[in-house]
Design a protein around this motif. Structure first.
Motif, PDB file in Angstrom:
ATOM      1  N   PHE A  32       0.828  -1.203   0.000  1.00 23.01           N
ATOM      2  CA  PHE A  32       0.000   0.000   0.000  1.00 23.01           C
ATOM      3  C   PHE A  32       0.868   1.261   0.000  1.00 23.01           C
ATOM      4  CE2 PHE A  32      -2.362  -3.272   2.419  1.00 23.01           C
ATOM      5  CZ  PHE A  32      -3.391  -3.481   1.517  1.00 23.01           C
ATOM      6  N   LYS A  33       0.355   2.310  -0.594  1.00 25.42           N
ATOM      7  CA  LYS A  33       1.031   3.599  -0.588  1.00 25.42           C
ATOM      8  C   LYS A  33       0.981   4.200   0.813  1.00 25.42           C
ATOM      9  CE  LYS A  33      -0.362   4.665  -5.355  1.00 25.42           C
ATOM     10  NZ  LYS A  33      -1.111   5.616  -6.221  1.00 25.42           N
ATOM     11  N   ASN A  34       1.998   4.970   1.146  1.00 18.90           N
ATOM     12  CA  ASN A  34       1.972   5.707   2.406  1.00 18.90           C
ATOM     13  C   ASN A  34       1.029   6.893   2.282  1.00 18.90           C
ATOM     14  OD1 ASN A  34       3.896   4.132   3.812  1.00 18.90           O
ATOM     15  ND2 ASN A  34       5.565   5.246   2.830  1.00 18.90           N
ATOM     16  N   PRO A  35      -0.018   6.970   3.118  1.00 16.50           N
ATOM     17  CA  PRO A  35      -0.860   8.171   3.095  1.00 16.50           C
ATOM     18  C   PRO A  35      -0.038   9.383   3.532  1.00 16.50           C
ATOM     19  CG  PRO A  35      -1.923   6.356   4.273  1.00 16.50           C
ATOM     20  CD  PRO A  35      -0.496   5.961   4.072  1.00 16.50           C
ATOM     21  N   PRO A  36      -0.450  10.585   3.142  1.00 16.99           N
ATOM     22  CA  PRO A  36       0.308  11.789   3.521  1.00 16.99           C
ATOM     23  C   PRO A  36       0.550  11.867   5.021  1.00 16.99           C
ATOM     24  CG  PRO A  36      -1.372  12.343   1.910  1.00 16.99           C
ATOM     25  CD  PRO A  36      -1.619  10.911   2.296  1.00 16.99           C
ATOM     26  N   GLY A  37       1.822  11.944   5.383  1.00 19.22           N
ATOM     27  CA  GLY A  37       2.190  12.089   6.781  1.00 19.22           C
ATOM     28  C   GLY A  37       2.102  10.830   7.613  1.00 19.22           C
ATOM     29  N   LEU A  38       1.778   9.700   6.990  1.00 14.65           N
ATOM     30  CA  LEU A  38       1.603   8.443   7.720  1.00 14.65           C
ATOM     31  C   LEU A  38       2.414   7.334   7.065  1.00 14.65           C
ATOM     32  CD1 LEU A  38      -2.282   8.626   8.158  1.00 14.65           C
ATOM     33  CD2 LEU A  38      -0.568   9.145   9.913  1.00 14.65           C
ATOM     34  N   LYS A  39       2.566   6.224   7.775  1.00 20.15           N
ATOM     35  CA  LYS A  39       3.252   5.045   7.269  1.00 20.15           C
ATOM     36  C   LYS A  39       2.250   3.899   7.131  1.00 20.15           C
ATOM     37  CE  LYS A  39       7.466   6.744   7.267  1.00 20.15           C
ATOM     38  NZ  LYS A  39       8.207   6.955   6.004  1.00 20.15           N
ATOM     39  N   ALA A  40       2.184   3.314   5.937  1.00 15.23           N
ATOM     40  CA  ALA A  40       1.218   2.235   5.715  1.00 15.23           C
ATOM     41  C   ALA A  40       1.475   1.057   6.648  1.00 15.23           C
ATOM     42  CB  ALA A  40       1.265   1.792   4.253  1.00 15.23           C
ATOM     43  N   TRP A  41       2.743   0.697   6.830  1.00 12.58           N
ATOM     44  CA  TRP A  41       3.036  -0.465   7.677  1.00 12.58           C
ATOM     45  C   TRP A  41       2.540  -0.259   9.103  1.00 12.58           C
ATOM     46  CZ3 TRP A  41       5.659  -0.485  12.225  1.00 12.58           C
ATOM     47  CH2 TRP A  41       6.489   0.616  12.511  1.00 12.58           C
ATOM     48  N   GLU A  42       2.666   0.971   9.591  1.00 14.21           N
ATOM     49  CA  GLU A  42       2.250   1.261  10.960  1.00 14.21           C
ATOM     50  C   GLU A  42       0.737   1.186  11.095  1.00 14.21           C
ATOM     51  OE1 GLU A  42       4.130   4.194  14.257  1.00 14.21           O
ATOM     52  OE2 GLU A  42       3.599   5.116  12.337  1.00 14.21           O
ATOM     53  N   LEU A  43       0.026   1.684  10.089  1.00 10.84           N
ATOM     54  CA  LEU A  43      -1.435   1.604  10.101  1.00 10.84           C
ATOM     55  C   LEU A  43      -1.899   0.155  10.097  1.00 10.84           C
ATOM     56  CD1 LEU A  43      -2.146   4.423   7.514  1.00 10.84           C
ATOM     57  CD2 LEU A  43      -2.744   4.514   9.943  1.00 10.84           C
ATOM     58  N   VAL A  44      -1.253  -0.670   9.258  1.00 10.03           N
ATOM     59  CA  VAL A  44      -1.619  -2.092   9.176  1.00 10.03           C
ATOM     60  C   VAL A  44      -1.325  -2.787  10.500  1.00 10.03           C
ATOM     61  CG1 VAL A  44      -1.143  -4.275   8.008  1.00 10.03           C
ATOM     62  CG2 VAL A  44      -1.268  -2.148   6.683  1.00 10.03           C
ATOM     63  N   HIS A  45      -0.147  -2.497  11.064  1.00  9.42           N
ATOM     64  CA  HIS A  45       0.226  -3.106  12.350  1.00  9.42           C
ATOM     65  C   HIS A  45      -0.750  -2.708  13.448  1.00  9.42           C
ATOM     66  CE1 HIS A  45       2.748  -4.494  15.664  1.00  9.42           C
ATOM     67  NE2 HIS A  45       2.589  -3.292  16.207  1.00  9.42           N
ATOM     68  N   GLU A 102      -4.469   3.051  -0.202  1.00  2.62           N
ATOM     69  CA  GLU A 102      -4.464   2.834  -1.637  1.00  2.62           C
ATOM     70  C   GLU A 102      -3.447   1.761  -1.990  1.00  2.62           C
ATOM     71  OE1 GLU A 102      -4.166   6.208  -4.242  1.00  2.62           O
ATOM     72  OE2 GLU A 102      -4.889   7.550  -2.682  1.00  2.62           O
ATOM     73  N   TRP A 103      -3.812   0.894  -2.933  1.00 11.10           N
ATOM     74  CA  TRP A 103      -2.883  -0.128  -3.394  1.00 11.10           C
ATOM     75  C   TRP A 103      -1.675   0.514  -4.066  1.00 11.10           C
ATOM     76  CZ3 TRP A 103      -3.086  -5.483  -3.063  1.00 11.10           C
ATOM     77  CH2 TRP A 103      -4.281  -6.050  -2.613  1.00 11.10           C
ATOM     78  N   GLU A 104      -0.491   0.031  -3.744  1.00 16.81           N
ATOM     79  CA  GLU A 104       0.707   0.367  -4.505  1.00 16.81           C
ATOM     80  C   GLU A 104       1.009  -0.737  -5.513  1.00 16.81           C
ATOM     81  OE1 GLU A 104       5.444   1.077  -3.664  1.00 16.81           O
ATOM     82  OE2 GLU A 104       3.999   2.063  -2.361  1.00 16.81           O
ATOM     83  N   ILE A 105       0.784  -1.981  -5.108  1.00 12.38           N
ATOM     84  CA  ILE A 105       0.946  -3.113  -6.017  1.00 12.38           C
ATOM     85  C   ILE A 105      -0.093  -3.012  -7.130  1.00 12.38           C
ATOM     86  CG2 ILE A 105       0.549  -5.604  -6.194  1.00 12.38           C
ATOM     87  CD1 ILE A 105       1.907  -5.939  -3.542  1.00 12.38           C
ATOM     88  N   GLN A 106       0.346  -3.241  -8.356  1.00 11.97           N
ATOM     89  CA  GLN A 106      -0.585  -3.259  -9.479  1.00 11.97           C
ATOM     90  C   GLN A 106      -1.309  -4.603  -9.522  1.00 11.97           C
ATOM     91  OE1 GLN A 106       0.933  -1.711 -13.329  1.00 11.97           O
ATOM     92  NE2 GLN A 106       2.848  -1.443 -12.222  1.00 11.97           N
ATOM     93  N   ARG A 107      -2.578  -4.553  -9.838  1.00 16.96           N
ATOM     94  CA  ARG A 107      -3.381  -5.778 -10.004  1.00 16.96           C
ATOM     95  C   ARG A 107      -3.911  -5.802 -11.427  1.00 16.96           C
ATOM     96  NH1 ARG A 107      -7.457  -3.927  -6.213  1.00 16.96           N
ATOM     97  NH2 ARG A 107      -6.489  -1.968  -6.804  1.00 16.96           N
ATOM     98  N   VAL A 108      -3.560  -6.827 -12.178  1.00 17.60           N
ATOM     99  CA  VAL A 108      -3.898  -6.862 -13.592  1.00 17.60           C
ATOM    100  C   VAL A 108      -4.538  -8.188 -13.965  1.00 17.60           C
ATOM    101  CG1 VAL A 108      -1.994  -5.302 -14.181  1.00 17.60           C
ATOM    102  CG2 VAL A 108      -1.627  -7.771 -14.280  1.00 17.60           C
ATOM    103  N   GLY A 109      -5.290  -8.161 -15.067  1.00 19.20           N
ATOM    104  CA  GLY A 109      -5.820  -9.389 -15.622  1.00 19.20           C
ATOM    105  C   GLY A 109      -7.264  -9.660 -15.229  1.00 19.20           C
ATOM    106  N   ARG A 110      -7.689 -10.867 -15.529  1.00 20.25           N
ATOM    107  CA  ARG A 110      -9.076 -11.284 -15.362  1.00 20.25           C
ATOM    108  C   ARG A 110      -9.250 -12.084 -14.081  1.00 20.25           C
ATOM    109  NH1 ARG A 110      -8.346 -12.862 -21.552  1.00 20.25           N
ATOM    110  NH2 ARG A 110      -6.819 -14.204 -20.539  1.00 20.25           N
ATOM    111  N   VAL A 111     -10.365 -11.821 -13.401  1.00 24.41           N
ATOM    112  CA  VAL A 111     -10.718 -12.634 -12.232  1.00 24.41           C
ATOM    113  C   VAL A 111     -11.240 -13.986 -12.735  1.00 24.41           C
ATOM    114  CG1 VAL A 111     -12.248 -12.814 -10.242  1.00 24.41           C
ATOM    115  CG2 VAL A 111     -11.230 -10.599 -10.851  1.00 24.41           C
ATOM    116  N   LYS A 112     -10.711 -15.042 -12.169  1.00 27.07           N
ATOM    117  CA  LYS A 112     -11.148 -16.378 -12.585  1.00 27.07           C
ATOM    118  C   LYS A 112     -12.436 -16.740 -11.858  1.00 27.07           C
ATOM    119  CE  LYS A 112      -9.359 -21.072 -13.161  1.00 27.07           C
ATOM    120  NZ  LYS A 112      -8.182 -21.945 -12.921  1.00 27.07           N
TER     121      LYS A 112
END
Length: 293
Positions: A216-229, A282-292
Motif C-alpha cells: 500500500f502507498k503511504n498516506p500523507p504524513g503516515l506510514k502504511a506499515w504502521e497503520l496495518v500493524h 491505496e494499493w501500490e501493487i498493481q493488479r492486472v488481468g481477469r478474475v477467474k
C-alpha cells in the motif's frame, strides 16, 4: 498476431515470472529481439488488442484468469547501462541493482537509492518508484518510449506529470530507455551507501519469500506499515496468503496462495485499517488481468 523476429508465445504462464509466483497466463507473451522488432510488432498489431509491459514482476498481482492481449517482456538487449558524464543512459530492462552498480563504477552519486527498488527501469520510471528518501522524479532527465502505435518518442521528466508513485504514461506505452542524472562522488562512499541500503532491506523486509514488495502507498504524513500493524493485521491470512510478520506492509504467498487469495487479503487489510484507523489505504501493487470464476 504479427510475426516478429523475437519470441512470441501463446498462453504463456506468468506465475514463474512474478515475485508472488501466482496467477494465470498471458494470452500472448512477446519478447522482442530489439527496439525495431518491438516497433514493427506494435505497429502491425490490431489497435484493439491491449498491451502491457512486464519487468521483474516485483510489484504485481496477476489475477488467476490471466492477462488479455499481449504482455511485453524486455530481455537482455534492453538491459544495458552506460555513463555519459554525470548521466546514466539506461535500458528499460535494466534492474535497479544494475543501474546503481553502474553509477558506482562511474563515480556517480545520488542514485544509490535505486539499489533498494526491486524492479526495472521501465517499471520504476512508470510508477515514480522511490526508496530511502528519494524517488525517480528526483533524478530522471528524460524517458524514451515506444507508443502503442509503434512510434519512438522521447519525453522530458517534466512531461510525465509525476506525483507519488504515479506518472501519466499511458497503458500500452513501453519504456525502452531513460536518462538519470547524479553528481560526482567517491566510489567507496557510493558502495558504502549501497551496502547500507541492502542491509536495511534485508533486516526489515521479507526478501526471501514470495512477496510483491510494498503493498500500500503511504498516506500523507503516515506510514502504511504502521497503520496495518496498529489495526492488528500482522500475520492475518486468507487462504495461502499472509501479512508478513516481519514487515506488515508486505503480503506473502506462504502456502501456495492463488492470486485471488492475495488480493482478497489486501482488501481485508484495507477494511480493517479503515475501520480501526479511519484511513483508506491505496494499493501500490498493481493488479492486472481477469478474475477467474
Amino acid at each position: 498476431m504479427p510475426t516478429p523476429r523475437g519470441k512470441l508465445t501463446a498462453a504463456a504462464p506468468l506465475a514463474p515470472l512474478v515475485w508472488f509466483k501466482a496467477g494465470g497466463a498471458a494470452d500472448w507473451l512477446f519478447e522482442p529481439a530489439d527496439v525495431e522488432d518491438l516497433c514493427a510488432f506494435l505497429a502491425a498489431l490490431d489497435p484493439a488488442v491491449p498491451v502491457m509491459a512486464l519487468g521483474l514482476g516485483s510489484n504485481l498481482i496477476v489475477r488467476d484468469g490471466g492477462v488479455p492481449g499481449v504482455v511485453v517482456r524486455l530481455g537482455k538487449v534492453f538491459g544495458k547501462v552506460r555513463a555519459e558524464g554525470e548521466t546514466l543512459v539506461c535500458g528499460g530492462g535494466a534492474s535497479g541493482i544494475a543501474v546503481s552498480s553502474a553509477a558506482r563504477d562511474a563515480g556517480i552519486a545520488g542514485l544509490e537509492f535505486l539499489r533498494g527498488i526491486p524492479g526495472t527501469v521501465g517499471g520504476f520510471v512508470r510508477m515514480n518508484g522511490g526508496a530511502y528518501g528519494r524517488e525517480v522524479a528526483d533524478a530522471l532527465v528524460d524517458v524514451t518510449i515506444v507508443t502503442r502505435a509503434g512510434f519512438i518518442e522521447t519525453r522530458p521528466a517534466a512531461a510525465l506529470g509525476y506525483s507519488y508513485r504515479h506518472s501519466n504514461l499511458a497503458d500500452g506505452e513501453i519504456v525502452i530507455a531513460a536518462r538519470l542524472k547524479g553528481q560526482p562522488g567517491d566510489k567507496a562512499a557510493i558502495q558504502a551507501e549501497m551496502d547500507r541500503i541492502a542491509a536495511a532491506r534485508e533486516a526489515s523486509q521479507p526478501l526471501r519469500t514470495r512477496t510483491g514488495g510494498s503493498t500500500f502507498k503511504n498516506p500523507p504524513g503516515l506510514k502504511a506499515w504502521e497503520l496495518v500493524h496498529n489495526a492488528g493485521c500482522r500475520g492475518l491470512r486468507v487462504g495461502g496468503a499472509e501479512v508478513s510478520e516481519k514487515h506488515s506492509n508486505f503480503l506473502i504467498n506462504s502456502h501456495g496462495a492463488r492470486a485471488a487469495d492475495i488480493e482478497a487479503l489486501g482488501e481485508l487489510v484495507r477494511a480493517h485499517v479503515l475501520r480501526e484507523q479511519g484511513v483508506s489505504l491505496e494499493w501500490e501493487i498493481q493488479r492486472v488481468g481477469r478474475v477467474k470464476p
